[in-house]
Write an enzyme that holds these catalytic residues in place. Structure first.
Site, PDB file in Angstrom:
ATOM      1  N   ASP A   1       4.919  -0.645   2.270  1.00  0.00           N
ATOM      2  CA  ASP A   1       4.469   0.315   3.279  1.00  0.00           C
ATOM      3  C   ASP A   1       3.028   0.011   3.677  1.00  0.00           C
ATOM      4  O   ASP A   1       2.153  -0.140   2.821  1.00  0.00           O
ATOM      5  CB  ASP A   1       4.547   1.731   2.709  1.00  0.00           C
ATOM      6  CG  ASP A   1       4.013   2.770   3.687  1.00  0.00           C
ATOM      7  OD1 ASP A   1       4.799   3.247   4.525  1.00  0.00           O
ATOM      8  OD2 ASP A   1       2.809   3.096   3.615  1.00  0.00           O
TER       9      ASP A   1
ATOM     10  N   TYR B   1      -4.581   1.021   8.296  1.00  0.00           N
ATOM     11  CA  TYR B   1      -5.028   0.537   6.984  1.00  0.00           C
ATOM     12  C   TYR B   1      -5.832  -0.752   7.091  1.00  0.00           C
ATOM     13  O   TYR B   1      -6.541  -1.116   6.144  1.00  0.00           O
ATOM     14  CB  TYR B   1      -3.832   0.273   6.073  1.00  0.00           C
ATOM     15  CG  TYR B   1      -3.026   1.491   5.683  1.00  0.00           C
ATOM     16  CD1 TYR B   1      -3.417   2.778   6.048  1.00  0.00           C
ATOM     17  CD2 TYR B   1      -1.844   1.355   4.949  1.00  0.00           C
ATOM     18  CE1 TYR B   1      -2.664   3.882   5.701  1.00  0.00           C
ATOM     19  CE2 TYR B   1      -1.087   2.460   4.593  1.00  0.00           C
ATOM     20  CZ  TYR B   1      -1.493   3.717   4.976  1.00  0.00           C
ATOM     21  OH  TYR B   1      -0.740   4.809   4.633  1.00  0.00           O
TER      22      TYR B   1
ATOM     23  N   LYS C   1       2.949   1.983  10.430  1.00  0.00           N
ATOM     24  CA  LYS C   1       2.733   3.237  11.152  1.00  0.00           C
ATOM     25  C   LYS C   1       1.798   2.987  12.336  1.00  0.00           C
ATOM     26  O   LYS C   1       0.819   2.244  12.209  1.00  0.00           O
ATOM     27  CB  LYS C   1       2.122   4.282  10.203  1.00  0.00           C
ATOM     28  CG  LYS C   1       3.056   4.669   9.067  1.00  0.00           C
ATOM     29  CD  LYS C   1       2.434   5.657   8.091  1.00  0.00           C
ATOM     30  CE  LYS C   1       1.561   4.998   7.045  1.00  0.00           C
ATOM     31  NZ  LYS C   1       2.300   4.140   6.104  1.00  0.00           N
TER      32      LYS C   1
ATOM     33  N   HIS D   1       1.836   7.927  12.924  1.00  0.00           N
ATOM     34  CA  HIS D   1       1.041   8.229  11.737  1.00  0.00           C
ATOM     35  C   HIS D   1       0.633   9.700  11.626  1.00  0.00           C
ATOM     36  O   HIS D   1       0.597  10.263  10.522  1.00  0.00           O
ATOM     37  CB  HIS D   1      -0.222   7.351  11.728  1.00  0.00           C
ATOM     38  CG  HIS D   1      -0.755   7.094  10.365  1.00  0.00           C
ATOM     39  ND1 HIS D   1      -1.369   5.919  10.010  1.00  0.00           N
ATOM     40  CD2 HIS D   1      -0.785   7.847   9.246  1.00  0.00           C
ATOM     41  CE1 HIS D   1      -1.734   5.957   8.738  1.00  0.00           C
ATOM     42  NE2 HIS D   1      -1.400   7.130   8.256  1.00  0.00           N
TER      43      HIS D   1
END
Length: 278
Positions: free
Chosen positions: A44, A49, A74, A105
């Site tokens: 994931d 990120y 996401k 998200h």
């Protein structure tokens, strides 16, 4: 590996590797490779990120076939106006020509434009499943009511203090799979380690409190994505399939629920206000 079946028939592993805050390139690549070697098959990540490129490099290096890996990313809310193109860019960074699951998200910004972009990716086969993250039940139902494709997954903060029981009831009603992040409460992790009830349950099963927490979430039907960059911890988190919590133990842990997210609260007005900057 235990799997769940999503509402479109796609199978999804029930445990995976979370990669939030894993931004060091070498460390990120190594943790993904270690996880795949141990047996993880769900990875994931998210545009927000900042590590999709490193994960893609690890997947390209791994001997595990791409078809055996369930890859999730996401869409960041700053990309909702052009979610379609942003997902194609994520695919390039991840060195893949399809994604197993793409999520929105947060429920802020032009959610409906972004969702229809995801529907397009889904119909084209570029995303095998689509879903959302951090949506409470009301926002989730509203999205379902006014769009074509029902989300396959809702990824929300889930741990012993925020078990998401009420949201889960609505997700079950609409066939949306519960996927949890922050299974140890992140900054509250020492409370998990030191909880005497959890320690007693762990000792009874010759397990650690972390393993008990993850096992609880598996048994309520949640997909879990614990994060670590340490191989020993990755192994510990994965080694939760050889024991089962009793109904009484499950009830003991269920009673710890505070029904309040510790870090991922979409009903925080300050968070909604600041989303305009993203």
């Amino acid at each position: 590996m235990i799997k769940v079946t999503l509402n479109n028939g796609i199978e999804m592993p029930q445990i995976g590797l979370g990669t939030f805050q894993t931004t060091n390139p070498k460390e990120c690549r190594r943790s993904v490779l270690d996880a795949l070697e141990i047996g993880y098959r769900l990875i994931d990540t998210a545009q927000g990120y900042g590590n999709e490129q490193f994960i893609g490099e690890a997947l390209a290096e791994s001997s595990v076939p791409r078809k055996d890996i369930f890859l999730v990313t996401k869409v960041w809310m700053g990309n909702y106006e052009n979610a379609y193109e942003s997902v194609l860019q994520s695919m390039e960074r991840l060195h893949t020509d399809y994604l197993d699951l793409v999520l929105l998200h947060w429920p802020f910004g032009d959610v409906y434009k972004a969702w229809r972009d995801l529907e397009g990716l889904y119909h084209e086969g570029k995303a095998r499943a689509i879903g959302v993250s951090n949506f409470n039940a009301g926002r989730l139902i509203d999205l379902i009511n006014y769009n074509e494709v029902v989300p396959s997954v809702n990824q929300i903060e889930t741990n012993i203090y925020s078990q998401q029981e009420k949201n889960r009831e609505w997700m079950d009603k609409y066939g949306v799979q519960h996927m949890g992040y922050a299974p140890f409460g992140q900054g509250h992790i020492n409370e998990v380690y030191d909880n005497p009830q959890l320690k007693a349950i762990a000792e009874a099963h010759h397990k650690t409190t972390r393993q008990v927490v993850l096992r609880f979430q598996l048994q309520i039907g949640c997909v879990v994505i614990p994060k670590s960059v340490h191989k020993q911890r990755l192994e510990e988190n994965f080694n939760i399939f050889d024991f089962e919590l009793s109904p009484q133990e499950m009830q003991t842990i269920a009673s710890m629920n505070r029904e309040q997210p510790l870090i991922g609260n979409p009903e925080n007005p300050a968070l909604v206000e600041s989303s305009r900057k993203w």
